[in-house]
Design an enzyme around this catalytic site. Structure first.
Site, short mmCIF file in Angstrom:
data_model
loop_
_atom_site.label_atom_id
_atom_site.label_comp_id
_atom_site.label_asym_id
_atom_site.label_seq_id
_atom_site.Cartn_x
_atom_site.Cartn_y
_atom_site.Cartn_z
N ILE A 10 -7.70 6.28 1.13
CA ILE A 10 -7.81 7.54 0.26
C ILE A 10 -6.36 7.19 -0.64
O ILE A 10 -6.35 8.11 -1.60
CB ILE A 10 -7.79 8.67 0.78
CG1 ILE A 10 -8.01 9.84 -0.10
CG2 ILE A 10 -6.61 8.93 1.57
CD1 ILE A 10 -8.56 11.32 0.55
N ARG A 11 -5.39 6.28 -0.38
CA ARG A 11 -4.15 6.52 -1.03
C ARG A 11 -4.29 6.11 -2.41
O ARG A 11 -3.55 6.83 -3.36
CB ARG A 11 -3.27 5.18 -0.46
CG ARG A 11 -2.94 5.64 1.01
CD ARG A 11 -1.23 5.03 1.05
NE ARG A 11 -0.96 5.52 2.37
CZ ARG A 11 -1.01 4.68 3.30
NH1 ARG A 11 -1.49 3.76 3.44
NH2 ARG A 11 -0.56 5.34 4.69
N GLY A 12 -5.11 5.31 -2.89
CA GLY A 12 -5.47 4.96 -4.21
C GLY A 12 -5.61 6.33 -5.09
O GLY A 12 -5.26 6.62 -6.15
N ASP B 30 0.86 -1.17 -0.05
CA ASP B 30 0.13 -0.08 0.00
C ASP B 30 0.82 1.45 0.05
O ASP B 30 0.34 2.34 -0.37
CB ASP B 30 -0.91 0.10 1.22
CG ASP B 30 -2.12 0.90 0.97
OD1 ASP B 30 -2.57 1.06 -0.03
OD2 ASP B 30 -2.24 1.48 2.08
#
Lengths: 342, 579
Positions: free
Chosen positions: A279-281, A198
């Site tokens: 929210i990283r994507g 991730d």
């Protein structure tokens, strides 16, 4: 030191080259994971990187290569010098590309007691490690899927905070350590921990090309490089310089690239469609698309940029059933078609 | 002067091995080195002697001792000098001392991944990074000769190493001598930079690799380099067909994953479209290369073994070896520090400098009278080593009965349970291995690995039916347990069977002998200790299964009372808790 094979001379592997170049344009994208079999130019591409990176301004004499314009985010030594009223001078340094070898000791990675000063003067002083050397540059871990768990934990921690905190052997030091993590490995030899996956902004899958003409070209260039490395590098210097200038221009333009609401909206829909957690994507998708727009000389991020970057930004974030054989790339491509149209 | 020995004298393995030594002597860094497969040490010695005789005089040839500590391999602090002078004095490591020569790695199949990582990094980077403050990177180029002393079906040498060494040689034949002298090699080295390969020849290399199913372009590059060395050794600067045939045989042959299609067939119906397209676009030179290429392929095909490992098989077999994060727990050189102990850092421990200085501190006034100029006087007695512990990993080995007596539906439930356990193992970062048995024997479908998807594929492909060779299956499990223990892991063995053994250890049918063998094997496995779980898949609990379970010292669970989830829960409760 061994002469590196020029970046521009790498045949094919466009997705990998693009991902690496985009982190040069915008380091906040947050690292590249390169998965594929051995002998697919993974390490070659990373080792060729220094020639593509414009030199960076650093505080003269700083052991951590602090950015002179970074107010308050400098290392303790620079801050102390500032407080003492010293005007910090700046110097140009090459962007560091640091190898973290498998089996490196923790001392070597985070830094340790300075032996010389401890022995000669009985002083406790800190000797910076690989994390300090990689500050503002790249940290490369080949076979990252085989990296020992305690080093993975350490990297995760530093990557999350941008700071290396050392509390060992009576030393208490903290210094900034922000770097682009580049990992490569062969997934068939071991999986990566989901937490580590991730952390990577982009991931690419590389395969050996089966196109005969391309394969001959790879072998021909390698052979030419073997016979005369200096001459080969000189012949490709112009191409590398073009790429470097393009990175430089893109960096300057990055701040001015507009992100239309429509793009934000579609990025969110795309993430929802593939079901990424957190929210990283979305961040990786938007930053990647923006860096790509800058690199391609566009004024604003368009849907075509999203489309190009989607697989790299999302494929490693799908909620993963370890027993599911359907490739992540396939799932992302399907979502892209559904959301953005064919 | 053309040397007849350079043309292949026939498919004789020892002749090939001797030729490879000569090529390696011409261009050691570009070829990386060789893997020697030999069960007899004298063959290795004579091969190394032959290599040494061709290398420039005084070229170093060093052995890597097993369990070599990092400061001996990579260089580090010379403690004696450092203490005497009061400032750090660097000591050159084995890698740097082998610059320009050969590094010999014995028992390469057992080398821990930490050492493999170091060697690979040095081969790639051609320098050893500075290890101490103020040190500099030290350049080193060496050829690595890895000696694989394992039995053919044991864990092979790590693929990270094999991939970086041009040759894999079988030294089981007789010794062969070559009419080359050191001076020939010196002449060849001078010629080498001028040796060129034509476009058609490069294409031939790529197509030969294609025909043999060699995907890695690194291998093709090695073949080109070997051919150039062969031409130089023959006193030429132009590659000829025999150079290509030799290089392909030596470099691509051992990496082949399929037998090439016979040339006649491919002429009648030219199959791969790329080839024909390329041939059409580039004209007559390629027509020539087509003929040459067929002859080269035929030469390589002549030495290929009848049965080849497919690429997938190879990866699977190697994944166990390469998929390990490391395994030198016994040395206590890594992990979390739990204290210090007195000891000699030369023996491989890691010095805890601060504690050492602390231990030395009270004596400083007394010692100050001696003649040394050092400000801090440290004696051997003061040395403190870090005491490290590394949490042990777990290797779960599933032994699945796929025989006819374990009914198909039972097998399905067993598979379901194993899949759930695999998902568990994934989140726990355990290694998982899989043994299946049916017919006349047991197979290791998957050596212990963390690549869970591979385990699932292996399981899904498992067919049912046939006899129940239980003894053989238990023996296989024992081998895996021993391997895992060598790596320092704890083991959990899970049997899923009805224990109706009817195939004896030697593969012959007959219930009484089969049952006796199974009990003997079970006791042998029990002697190794570790956790064992026995899941009885028979329709109703049988005394026989309970007997085997008892001999194994296993926890017994009867399947009739549980479905896949039940088995899963039972195994989970048997697994040791992880800190």
């Amino acid at each position: 030191m061994r002469i590196a094979f020029p970046f521009s001379a790498i045949v094919g592997q466009d997705e990998m080259k693009r991902a690496i170049l985009l982190t040069a344009v915008d380091p906040t994208i947050g690292g590249v994971l390169i998965l594929g079999h051995r002998g697919t130019a993974k390490s070659t591409a990373v080792r060729a990187l220094p020639a593509l990176l414009p030199a960076m301004a650093s505080v003269k004499g700083c052991r951590y290569g602090c950015d002179p314009s970074a107010n308050g985010r400098k290392c303790a030594e620079c801050l102390a010098r500032e407080r003492a009223g010293e005007a910090l001078r700046s110097e140009k340094r090459p962007v560091p590309v640091v190898d973290l070898p498998l089996g490196a000791t923790e001392d070597r990675v985070v830094g340790a007691l300075d032996l010389e000063r401890a022995l000669a003067r009985g002083e406790k002083a800190y000797e910076p490690g690989l994390l300090a050397r990689a500050h503002r540059g790249y940290l490369y871990v080949d076979e990252i899927n085989l990296l020992e768990d305690h080093l993975v934990d350490l990297l995760l921690d530093v990557a999350a905070t941008g700071e290396n905190v050392v509390e060992r052997e009576g030393i208490s030091v903290r210094h900034p350590a922000r770097f682009v993590l580049v990992g490569s490995g062969n997934p068939e030899e071991g999986d990566l921990r989901p937490q580590l996956l991730d952390r990577f902004g982009l991931s690419v899958e590389v395969t050996t090309t089966t196109d005969i003409a391309q394969r001959v070209e790879v072998v021909r260039r390698r052979d030419a490089f073997d016979r005369d490395p200096e001459g080969f590098v000189a012949a490709w210097a112009d191409a590398d310089a073009v790429a470097r200038r393009r990175v430089e221009r893109a960096r300057k333009k990055l701040e001015t690239i507009a992100v239309p609401d429509e793009v934000l909206h579609q990025a969110a829909r795309l993430c929802a469609a593939v079901g990424t957690d957190g929210i990283r994507g979305e961040l990786a998708l938007l930053r990647g698309a923006r860096a790509l727009a800058a690199y391609e000389g566009a004024r604003a991020v368009g849907l075509e940029h999203l489309r190009t970057i989607a697989a790299s930004a999302l494929r490693h974030r799908l909620r993963r059933d370890p027993l599911d054989d359907v490739g992540s790339t396939v799932r992302v491509d399907r979502a892209v078609r559904e959301v953005l149209g064919a | 002067m053309p040397t007849p020995a350079l043309t292949l004298a026939g498919p004789d393995a020892s002749q090939r091995a001797a030729l490879a030594a000569a090529l390696l002597a011409v261009d050691p860094p570009a070829l990386g080195g060789a893997v020697l497969r030999a069960l007899r040490p004298d063959r290795v010695t004579s091969w190394l002697d032959a290599l040494r005789a061709l290398l420039p005089p005084q070229s170093p040839m060093n052995r890597v001792p097993t369990g070599i500590p990092d400061d001996r391999l990579l260089g580090g602090l010379d403690l004696a000098m450092t203490l005497a002078t009061g400032r750090p004095v660097a000591e050159r490591g084995l890698l740097v001392r082998s610059d320009g020569g050969v590094l010999v790695l014995p028992s390469a199949e057992r080398v821990e991944s930490r050492l493999v990582g170091r060697l690979v990094a040095a081969l790639d980077a051609r320098h050893v990074p500075a290890r101490i403050a103020g040190g500099t990177d030290a350049p080193t180029t060496f050829a690595l000769v890895a000696i694989d002393e394992g039995e053919p079906d044991e864990t092979p040498v790590s693929s990270a190493l094999v991939d970086r060494l041009a040759f894999t040689l079988d030294l089981s034949g007789s010794d062969a001598t070559l009419p080359f002298a050191r001076s020939d090699v010196a002449t060849a080295r001078a010629l080498l930079p001028g040796v060129t390969a034509s476009e058609a020849q490069l294409l031939a290399f790529v197509q030969v690799a294609e025909a043999l199913g060699v995907a890695s372009l690194r291998a093709v590059t090695f073949a080109v380099r070997a051919a150039r060395a062969a031409a130089a050794l023959d006193g030429r600067t132009v590659l000829q067909e025999e150079d290509i045939a030799l290089a392909a045989t030596l470099v691509l042959g051992p990496r082949a994953t399929r037998h090439p299609a016979p040339p006649d067939e491919s002429d009648a119906a030219p199959p791969p479209s790329e080839e024909t397209e390329a041939a059409e676009s580039d004209g007559p030179t390629l027509e020539d290369s087509r003929g040459m290429e067929d002859r080269v392929i035929a030469a390589v095909a002549a030495m290929l073994p009848v049965r080849l490992e497919s690429a997938a098989e190879r990866t699977r077999r190697r994944s166990g070896a390469a998929g390990r994060a490391g395994s030198d727990r016994a040395g206590g050189q890594r992990g979390r520090q739990v204290g210090t102990r007195r000891g000699d850092p030369r023996a491989g421990g890691r010095l805890d400098l601060l504690e050492t200085l602390r231990a030395a501190a009270p004596w400083q006034r007394l010692r100050a009278s001696s003649s040394s100029r050092a400000r801090v006087q440290v004696r051997a007695d003061d040395f403190r080593l870090r005491h490290l512990v590394e949490p042990a990993g777990t290797t779960a080995i599933f032994v699945v009965d796929a025989s006819g007596s374990a009914a198909v539906q039972r097998l399905g439930e067993a598979k379901g349970a194993v899949e759930l356990l695999l998902a568990d193992a994934y989140s726990r970062r355990d290694e998982v291995g899989l043994v299946a048995f049916r017919g006349t024997g047991a197979d290791v479908l998957l050596p212990p690995t963390r690549a869970i998807a591979a385990a699932k594929r292996a399981l899904a492909a498992l067919p049912g039916g046939g006899g129940t060779p239980l003894a053989h299956a238990i023996d296989k499990a024992r081998e895996l347990v021993q391997q895992a223990r060598r790596g320092g892991n704890d083991t959990v063995v899970v049997f899923l069977t009805d224990a109706r053994a009817n195939i004896a250890r030697d593969g012959s049918p007959g219930r009484p002998q089969a049952e006796a063998d199974a009990m003997a094997s079970a006791r042998a496995l029990r002697a190794l200790g570790g956790t064992t779980l026995f899941i009885d898949t028979a329709p109703r609990p049988s005394t026989q299964a309970q007997g085997v379970a008892a001999a194994l010292g296993a926890r017994y669970v009867a399947l009739p009372r549980s479905d896949a989830r039940g088995i899963h829960a039972a195994v989970r409760s048997a697994l040791p808790e992880r800190a």
